[in-house]
Design a protein around this motif. Structure first.
Motif, PDB file in Angstrom:
ATOM      1  N   TYR A 199       1.067   8.684   3.665  1.00  0.00           N
ATOM      2  CA  TYR A 199       0.412   8.006   4.782  1.00  0.00           C
ATOM      3  C   TYR A 199       1.269   8.033   6.045  1.00  0.00           C
ATOM      4  N   CYS A 200       2.575   7.769   5.910  1.00  0.00           N
ATOM      5  CA  CYS A 200       3.448   7.564   7.076  1.00  0.00           C
ATOM      6  C   CYS A 200       4.253   8.815   7.440  1.00  0.00           C
ATOM      7  N   HIS A 260       6.549   1.465  -0.452  1.00  0.00           N
ATOM      8  CA  HIS A 260       6.882   1.640   0.965  1.00  0.00           C
ATOM      9  C   HIS A 260       6.741   0.306   1.705  1.00  0.00           C
ATOM     10  N   CYS A 307       6.095  10.059   2.753  1.00  0.00           N
ATOM     11  CA  CYS A 307       5.001   9.162   2.386  1.00  0.00           C
ATOM     12  C   CYS A 307       3.686   9.853   2.762  1.00  0.00           C
ATOM     13  N   CYS A 340       3.725   1.460   5.064  1.00  0.00           N
ATOM     14  CA  CYS A 340       2.294   1.229   4.827  1.00  0.00           C
ATOM     15  C   CYS A 340       2.031   0.302   3.653  1.00  0.00           C
TER      16      CYS A 340
END
Ligand SMILES: [Zn+2]
Lengths: 987, 88
Positions: B7-8, B58, B5, B62
């Motif tokens: 972001y994650c 997700h 991901c 997030c």
């Protein structure tokens, strides 16, 4: 005489008592059940799957096809455990299986009665028999005849766990190659996990009398174990089997935490199911000894040559004397030599090769072991093996033997390399399959790659371990490598003694014979994948580890193709059996999934509520009182009290989504069929949203709290789905809209009060200056303020029951105090807590749709909500909801129903038929979706979807319910049985 | 299977929910052929063997929608991006 006086990796100071089929025996710590039975002279261990033939041990490892036993008793009884992998413990209780009345005398085997029914393809052929006889005759007979152990009948009392681990290098197998791979990678500082299915590291070193660096090889194992134990980044997991290779470097593994104990230690699971994520992995799983197919090759006493060596060297035991060895390769000879040195008399080595290598002949001569070159075993005799008949150079000879140790060569243990679709590749020089295309990140070392000598295993392990670590940026050195023997592989391909007497088994576990392979060939099932399904070759617990290669080699011979062209079947997970309990872990029974209690759960329980599952939620279903005969009486009271005065219900389970930003109004206009941009601040509106295919997805009310701030509610069931849908719309469809959303379902407790006295109750808990008068907070209004002396609250004047109603939302931790405060404030009005049943009754009385109607197959027009849709704007689902079929006037449409005879009970699910029409699908006009007994009207009422329903008010139809034997006339009416004009809502 | 991901970071596939092909774009609802275009958009999907751009959500992370390039034959993840950026 069956346990040697010394030697072996057993602890003679720790005797262990155990029983097999009720008979008491003794073994030692370090034994497996199989080695302990061997040491006690037990040679008959089980009955075969189909033909109930007596069977003994074939192997000493997890590839064992024969010795499946039931372990433990009562609730812990576990069928089909392999005696060869069961670690002995004091008090172990095992039983043979698939025999009746006893292991020694089995009636079905005695008759051989069913053998003709069970040949190749019997699963398919039996279905061709007359159907009338199937259920009563064939199936029970076959089920009784063909079977393995019995599962426990009580729930498993033990716990199972799931766990995750992450590492740089995973080493699968702790033999010579695996130890070197782990040491090499570990020394570089990489995080290493070394797993081995055995309870002791060392692999074949434990069973072979070899030297490493001019000292007994066990010293090498001890040094390696000590060095690994001292490395902080290395984890060694014994009793752990990697059973599957998955995407992204994920490996499934099963750790047998408590299987070697009578019961698991306190607070530990029996087994642990691991997901190991490894950046690199090195497979060092070794190789297995392959049988040769000949008549009588399943007699107890016939075992693999390496098993004979393992029992003799590692466990200092042999189940009889003398042994004859039958082989086509030099590795089997070294097994014979080691067994002889440990104390097993070897009567002869029979080798199919006319001229075995001179160096081997010389070694045999030196030990005084007779060699019969160019020989084949053509028969065996004895219920338990007593002699073997050998044919060599035209003459036959019968040799007394209690053990026949067989080896047709080695098969690399490569199943895991196949889990990504990699086809094993045949190597003629070693007469075996080696790994083909490997899963990403996995390499193979040692015998699993067809590199058999001890020196090559050590070197390859070091090399693959170093490569894995270096790949990841560590600095690892593959040298120096300890010194060991590097004997060449000598093998002459040989699969099947065609001219032999008696049934010749290819697959011992599934009772597949050489004849079955021939039948499959005759009947056209020649491709290996078809051969497997047709004969069941290679199925069940051992997954064909001892049978696949012989089976396909024999098929190759029949078709005249070579083995490379014939190929092999693919292996799939799991490599060895994995208990369903381990896969489930703690997710069983009540813990199968999470339970979500509402904020008022404890309060409702104290009120005596009965609860019902609503998704993950537990909601109060009804609140029975002493003296009430059944739930129906309770629900009647709750409805009547609410409609007469006031009732209370927790509605916290509805989904709540907070929406903020300048474009929220525009956004809601696109996701709802109706318009929200024009909703005034302080107002609430009911909305319906569609899927893009035009069907109704969800409904609920949305409030405008401020100019750029809305709060949406969804149904309990669809809370997560609607939230995901809104994120999709915002991020994928319309990223230009300036809207932020957040789920606040958990943050707010929400309690609904409804009934003519609801306002009186609310007024008593509302703090000034909150104005809850009809003018201050009109129907479909929302007010923000505080209650109970300073608790922030939002009050929505909405109603699902049709009564004057309010939903009061407070921060979740104040939910239970809110319920108590409302009960206290409502005491003068006999406020009545009610549950989901009463709520359901009131919404059906009111004609509101709910989950039964919002079933994913209904349009807004079907639900009578078509006029809500705005024609001035586009919204999700608009275009496809205008398809002709959606406008078909014959579509079943929502109407109400009441029984013509008021005493009749209505049933949800009943289908509607015109009077006089027969009950066939072509005459079906729709069905009843929801029913309730209406305390207000005194009879049953229902909602349902009926073709042209709204045009047929006043007509009667049949409600036909063959499942429950009902067929009654019902009258079609408008939905909305109570207060259809909604006057009560606005007072 | 694990998905990186943006972001994650690298996360287990169980944290994500799958929608499908990222290629179809919601048609113009005002266009004269909107009915046909929406039919294709909702119902018609390719089923390629090989690299494919897909939408994943997700949900247990997030809450971002991602466009994931995945090889359907091997599950190899060739790249990921936020849907907001990948499609605008
Ligand atoms: Zn994320």
């Amino acid at each position: 005489m069956t346990r040697f006086v010394d030697g072996g990796l057993i602890d003679r100071t720790r005797p262990l008592a155990f029983t097999f089929d009720g008979q008491a025996y003794r073994g030692f710590a370090g034994d497996t059940l199989a080695s302990a039975l061997t040491a006690n002279g037990v040679r008959l261990i089980g009955r075969s799957f189909k033909y109930h033939r007596p069977r003994g041990l074939f192997s000493a490892g997890s590839d064992e096809p024969n010795a499946l036993v039931e372990l433990r008793t009562g609730a812990r009884r576990e069928p089909n455990t392999r005696a060869t992998t069961v670690e002995l413990y004091d008090g172990l209780d095992a039983a043979s299986q698939n025999r009746w009345p006893s292991l020694d005398f089995d009636l079905q085997a005695a008759g051989g009665l069913f053998a003709p029914l069970l040949g190749a393809g019997f699963y398919y052929k039996t279905f061709m028999w007359p159907a009338a006889l199937w259920e009563k005759l064939y199936e029970p007979v076959i089920r009784r005849a063909a079977g393995l152990g019995r599962a426990a009948e009580a729930p498993d009392p033990d716990a199972y766990e799931k766990a995750y681990a992450f590492c740089d290098v995973l080493v699968i197998g702790g033999g010579a190659a695996g130890l070197m791979a782990a040491l090499t990678a570990g020394r570089s500082g990489a995080r290493v996990i070394l797993v081995d299915e055995d309870f002791r590291l060392g692999g074949r070193i434990l069973s072979e009398r070899e030297e490493i660096d001019d000292a007994p090889s066990l010293q090498f194992v001890a040094r390696a174990e000590a060095e690994l134990a001292a490395m902080p980044e290395v984890r060694v997991m014994r009793r752990t089997t990697v059973f599957g290779v998955y995407d992204g470097g994920t490996y499934g593994a099963l750790e047998r935490v408590g299987d070697h104990l009578p019961v698991p230690a306190p607070f530990t699971p029996r087994q642990r199911y691991w997901k190991i994520v490894a950046r690199r992995a090195v497979l060092c799983a070794g190789a297995g000894d392959r049988p040769i197919v000949f008549g009588g090759n399943d007699r107890p006493g016939v075992m693999s040559a390496q098993a004979l060596r393992s029992y003799a060297v590692r466990y200092a035991a042999a189940a009889g004397s003398p042994a004859v060895v039958f082989a086509n390769n030099g590795y089997a000879w070294s097994a014979a030599f080691d067994a002889a040195a440990a104390g097993v008399p070897i009567a002869a080595i029979v080798d199919v090769r006319a001229e075995p290598p001179p160096v081997q002949m010389e070694r045999a001569n030196r030990r005084g072991i007779r060699v019969i070159a160019g020989g084949e075993v053509i028969a065996t005799s004895g219920k338990l093996l007593s002699s073997v008949t050998v044919r060599a150079r035209g003459r036959t000879e019968t040799i007394a033997a209690q053990i026949l140790a067989v080896s047709g060569g080695s098969s690399p243990t490569l199943a895991l390399t196949s889990h990504f679709g990699g086809k094993p590749v045949y190597r003629a020089d070693i007469a075996g399959f080696v790994p083909g295309v490997l899963p990403p990140g996995l390499s193979v070392a040692g015998a699993a790659a067809g590199e058999y000598s001890l020196a090559r295993c050590l070197a390859a392990g070091a090399a693959r371990g170093a490569e894995a670590a270096n790949d990841l940026g560590f600095t690892a050195r593959a040298t120096p490598v300890p010194q060991a023997q590097d004997k060449p592989i000598t093998v002459s391909p040989f699969w099947h003694v065609a001219q032999s007497r008696g049934l010749a088994f290819v697959d011992l576990q599934n009772d597949v014979t050489a004849k079955d392979i021939a039948i499959a060939h005759q009947e056209g099932f020649r491709a290996v994948e078809l051969l497997k399904r047709y004969t069941t070759l290679g199925m069940a617990t051992d997954q064909g580890r001892t049978s696949n290669v012989n089976g396909l080699a024999m098929m190759a011979a029949l078709t005249g193709q070579d083995i490379e062209t014939t190929g092999t079947t693919l292996f799939r997970p799991p490599f060895t059996p994995v208990a369903i309990g381990a896969i489930a872990g703690h997710h069983r029974e009540k813990d199968f999934r999470a339970t979500r209690p509402t904020p008022t759960h404890a309060w409702a329980r104290a009120q005596g509520a009965t609860f019902v599952e609503a998704g993950l939620w537990l909601r109060a279903q009804y609140f029975p009182r002493a003296g009430e005969a059944d739930w129906l009486e309770t629900v009647k009271r709750e409805v009547t009290a609410t409609r007469a005065s006031v009732g209370l219900i927790d509605v916290s389970t509805f989904g709540k989504i907070d929406l903020q930003g300048p474009d929220v109004g525009r956004f809601l206009d696109r996701v709802y069929i109706n318009t929200f941009s024009t909703l005034a601040v302080g107002k609430v509106r009911y909305g319906v949203m569609l899927r893009e295919d035009g069907m109704v997805m969800d409904d609920g009310t949305t409030a405008r709290l401020a100019d750029t701030h809305y709060l949406m509610t969804t149904t309990t069931a669809n809370a997560a789905k609607v939230y995901q849908h809104l994120e999709f719309c915002l991020q994928v469809l319309w990223p230009d809209l300036d809207v932020q959303i957040a789920s606040v379902s958990e943050q707010w407790a929400q309690v609904s009060i409804a009934g003519p006295r609801a306002r009186d109750v609310l007024a008593r808990i509302a703090d000034a200056p909150l104005d809850v008068s009809n003018a201050g907070l009109p129907y479909m209004g929302v007010a923000q303020g505080s209650v109970m002396g300073g608790i922030a609250a939002r009050i929505f004047r909405v109603s699902f029951s049709g009564e004057l109603g309010y939903e009061i939302a407070v921060p979740a931790r104040h939910g239970a105090p809110l319920a108590r405060a409302l009960m206290e404030a409502g005491a003068p009005f006999d406020i009545t807590p009610y549950g989901t049943e009463a709520l359901g009754v009131m919404r059906i009385e009111k004609g509101h749709v709910s989950g039964n109607e919002l079933n994913g197959q209904t349009s807004v027009a079907d639900l009578g909500l078509g006029r809500m849709a705005s024609t001035k704007k586009d919204h999700i689902g608009r275009v496809l909801s205008e398809r002709p079929a959606f406008r078909d006037p014959d579509r079943p449409t929502l109407v109400g129903f009441k029984p013509v005879d008021p005493k009749d009970r209505l049933r949800a699910g009943a289908h509607f038929l015109r009077h006089g029409r027969s009950a066939v699908l072509a005459n079906d006009e729709g069905y009843m979706t929801s029913v309730a007994f209406s305390p207000t009207l005194g009879h049953w009422i229902g909602l349902g979807l009926l073709a042209r329903g709204p045009e047929r008010i006043g007509e009667t139809v049949r409600a036909y319910d063959p499942v429950r034997g009902a067929d009654i006339p019902v009258e079609i009416c408008r939905p909305g049985f109570v207060d259809p004009e909604g006057e009560r809502l606005r007072v | 299977m694990r998905i990186p991901c943006p972001y994650c970071g690298l996360r287990d596939a169980h944290e994500f929910s799958y929608l499908g092909d990222a290629a179809p774009q919601r048609p113009d609802p005002a266009a004269p052929d909107a009915a046909d275009a929406f039919h294709d958009y909702v119902y018609l999907r390719d089923n390629p063997a090989g690299p494919m751009r897909e939408l994943w959500y997700h949900g247990a992370g997030c809450r971002r929608w991602l466009v994931v390039d995945r090889d359907t034959r091997t599950h190899a993840i060739l790249g990921t991006a936020f849907a907001t950026e990948a499609r605008s």
